[in-house]
Write a protein that holds these residues in place. Structure first.
Motif, PDB file in Angstrom:
ATOM      1  N   ALA A  39       0.822  -1.215   0.000  1.00 54.60           N
ATOM      2  CA  ALA A  39       0.000   0.000   0.000  1.00 54.60           C
ATOM      3  C   ALA A  39       0.853   1.260   0.000  1.00 54.60           C
ATOM      4  CB  ALA A  39      -0.918  -0.003   1.216  1.00 54.60           C
ATOM      5  N   SER A  40       0.310   2.325  -0.588  1.00 57.19           N
ATOM      6  CA  SER A  40       0.976   3.631  -0.620  1.00 57.19           C
ATOM      7  C   SER A  40       0.843   4.315   0.745  1.00 57.19           C
ATOM      8  CB  SER A  40       0.338   4.505  -1.700  1.00 57.19           C
ATOM      9  OG  SER A  40      -0.994   4.827  -1.324  1.00 57.19           O
ATOM     10  N   ARG A  41       1.605   5.377   0.918  1.00 59.23           N
ATOM     11  CA  ARG A  41       1.500   6.159   2.155  1.00 59.23           C
ATOM     12  C   ARG A  41       0.092   6.731   2.351  1.00 59.23           C
ATOM     13  NH1 ARG A  41       5.349   7.959   5.539  1.00 59.23           N
ATOM     14  NH2 ARG A  41       6.953   7.383   4.043  1.00 59.23           N
ATOM     15  N   PRO A  42      -0.533   7.348   1.321  1.00 58.53           N
ATOM     16  CA  PRO A  42      -1.909   7.827   1.530  1.00 58.53           C
ATOM     17  C   PRO A  42      -2.866   6.682   1.905  1.00 58.53           C
ATOM     18  CG  PRO A  42      -0.986   8.841  -0.425  1.00 58.53           C
ATOM     19  CD  PRO A  42      -0.011   7.786   0.019  1.00 58.53           C
ATOM     20  N   ILE A  46      -5.026   6.719   5.314  1.00 57.25           N
ATOM     21  CA  ILE A  46      -6.489   6.625   5.258  1.00 57.25           C
ATOM     22  C   ILE A  46      -6.979   5.444   6.089  1.00 57.25           C
ATOM     23  CG2 ILE A  46      -8.421   6.084   3.713  1.00 57.25           C
ATOM     24  CD1 ILE A  46      -6.813   7.747   1.554  1.00 57.25           C
ATOM     25  N   SER A  47      -6.328   4.299   5.946  1.00 55.59           N
ATOM     26  CA  SER A  47      -6.706   3.118   6.720  1.00 55.59           C
ATOM     27  C   SER A  47      -6.592   3.381   8.222  1.00 55.59           C
ATOM     28  CB  SER A  47      -5.822   1.937   6.318  1.00 55.59           C
ATOM     29  OG  SER A  47      -6.146   0.797   7.070  1.00 55.59           O
ATOM     30  N   PRO A  85     -10.049  -7.655   2.626  1.00 59.52           N
ATOM     31  CA  PRO A  85     -10.426  -6.237   2.607  1.00 59.52           C
ATOM     32  C   PRO A  85      -9.498  -5.417   3.496  1.00 59.52           C
ATOM     33  CG  PRO A  85     -12.307  -7.641   3.148  1.00 59.52           C
ATOM     34  CD  PRO A  85     -11.084  -8.499   3.203  1.00 59.52           C
ATOM     35  N   ASP A  86      -9.469  -4.127   3.247  1.00 57.34           N
ATOM     36  CA  ASP A  86      -8.634  -3.255   4.055  1.00 57.34           C
ATOM     37  C   ASP A  86      -9.113  -3.183   5.498  1.00 57.34           C
ATOM     38  OD1 ASP A  86      -6.601  -2.263   2.174  1.00 57.34           O
ATOM     39  OD2 ASP A  86      -8.369  -1.577   1.076  1.00 57.34           O
ATOM     40  N   VAL A 138     -13.162   3.834  -0.664  1.00 52.43           N
ATOM     41  CA  VAL A 138     -12.473   5.088  -0.391  1.00 52.43           C
ATOM     42  C   VAL A 138     -11.310   5.232  -1.366  1.00 52.43           C
ATOM     43  CG1 VAL A 138     -11.216   6.424   1.340  1.00 52.43           C
ATOM     44  CG2 VAL A 138     -13.092   4.909   2.050  1.00 52.43           C
ATOM     45  N   ASP A 139     -11.275   6.327  -2.094  1.00 54.20           N
ATOM     46  CA  ASP A 139     -10.211   6.583  -3.068  1.00 54.20           C
ATOM     47  C   ASP A 139      -8.944   7.019  -2.337  1.00 54.20           C
ATOM     48  OD1 ASP A 139      -8.648   7.381  -5.263  1.00 54.20           O
ATOM     49  OD2 ASP A 139     -10.405   8.087  -6.346  1.00 54.20           O
ATOM     50  N   SER A 140      -7.794   6.467  -2.729  1.00 53.25           N
ATOM     51  CA  SER A 140      -6.521   6.865  -2.116  1.00 53.25           C
ATOM     52  C   SER A 140      -5.704   7.770  -3.032  1.00 53.25           C
ATOM     53  CB  SER A 140      -5.682   5.627  -1.771  1.00 53.25           C
ATOM     54  OG  SER A 140      -5.193   5.003  -2.931  1.00 53.25           O
ATOM     55  N   GLU A 141      -6.280   8.147  -4.178  1.00 51.90           N
ATOM     56  CA  GLU A 141      -5.551   8.990  -5.127  1.00 51.90           C
ATOM     57  C   GLU A 141      -6.181  10.367  -5.282  1.00 51.90           C
ATOM     58  OE1 GLU A 141      -5.765   6.154  -8.275  1.00 51.90           O
ATOM     59  OE2 GLU A 141      -3.793   5.335  -7.774  1.00 51.90           O
ATOM     60  N   GLY A 142      -7.296  10.565  -4.656  1.00 52.17           N
ATOM     61  CA  GLY A 142      -8.024  11.828  -4.656  1.00 52.17           C
ATOM     62  C   GLY A 142      -9.189  11.659  -3.704  1.00 52.17           C
ATOM     63  N   GLN A 143      -9.777  12.743  -3.244  1.00 52.56           N
ATOM     64  CA  GLN A 143     -10.890  12.597  -2.307  1.00 52.56           C
ATOM     65  C   GLN A 143     -12.128  12.088  -3.029  1.00 52.56           C
ATOM     66  OE1 GLN A 143     -11.863  15.546   0.553  1.00 52.56           O
ATOM     67  NE2 GLN A 143      -9.753  15.819   1.211  1.00 52.56           N
TER      68      GLN A 143
END
Length: 184
Positions: A39-42, A46-47, A85-86, A138-143
């Motif tokens: 997973a990316s930092r964002p 978010i998680s 799932p996350d 939930v998008d992790s690349e934009g809101q």
């Protein structure tokens, strides 16, 4: 002779299998095992933000929240699939398996590599779970947040612009809380 790039395994083999020594997370779909990307930092922020809200809401209640390592078992056409799932909210204290069949709420955090599958195949499979009351994307690349809410035998999709009231934990989750500390 080398192993084939793709090989199948039985459900029992998958549940006993720990994956390659390098570790990683693996989902099981129709006999095939698929590695899950890191997973990316964002994504991680978010998680953590969502988990913070969920843990506070679950304190002293009948439900518990699990992050990314709890397999969820679904069945399609008589075949088992296992997803990771996350976040999974479970309100069944009797469950003793290493996987969950009766989640109440599932959260998937979308990225470029997972978006298409999370919005289509997984959404369809998760909706087959009679216990599931909601599926949060939930998008992790934009809101951007979308909530699939069970309404009797049907599902209603809500695009979240400010906050969403979630079932199971009876909590309101705001976009500000989800994206706190990110640059999104």
């Amino acid at each position: 002779m080398t192993d084939p790039a793709y090989r199948t395994m039985t459900e029992e083999e998958y549940l006993r299998w720990d994956g390659p020594r390098e570790g990683g997370k693996w989902e099981f779909v129709d006999g095939f095992v698929y590695a899950q990307a890191g997973a990316s930092r964002p994504h991680n922020r978010i998680s953590s933000n969502i988990q913070r809200v969920f843990l506070n809401a679950s304190e002293g209640g009948p439900c518990w929240t699990h992050v990314s390592d709890l397999k969820v078992r679904v069945s399609r056409d008589g075949r088992s699939r296992y997803y990771l799932p996350d976040i999974v909210v479970v309100c069944d204290p009797e469950s003793t398996e290493d996987y969950e069949e009766n989640p109440c709420l599932i959260v998937e955090i979308l990225s470029a590599s997972t978006r298409a599958i999370d919005e289509s195949f997984k959404a369809s499979d998760y909706r087959r779970l009679p216990s599931l009351q909601g599926y949060l994307l939930v998008d992790s690349e934009g809101q951007g947040v979308e909530f699939h809410r069970r309404k009797g035998d049907d599902w209603e999709i809500e695009v979240i612009e400010d906050a969403v009231n979630l079932p199971c934990l009876d909590v309101s989750l705001s976009l500000d809380a989800i994206y706190r500390g990110t640059t999104l």
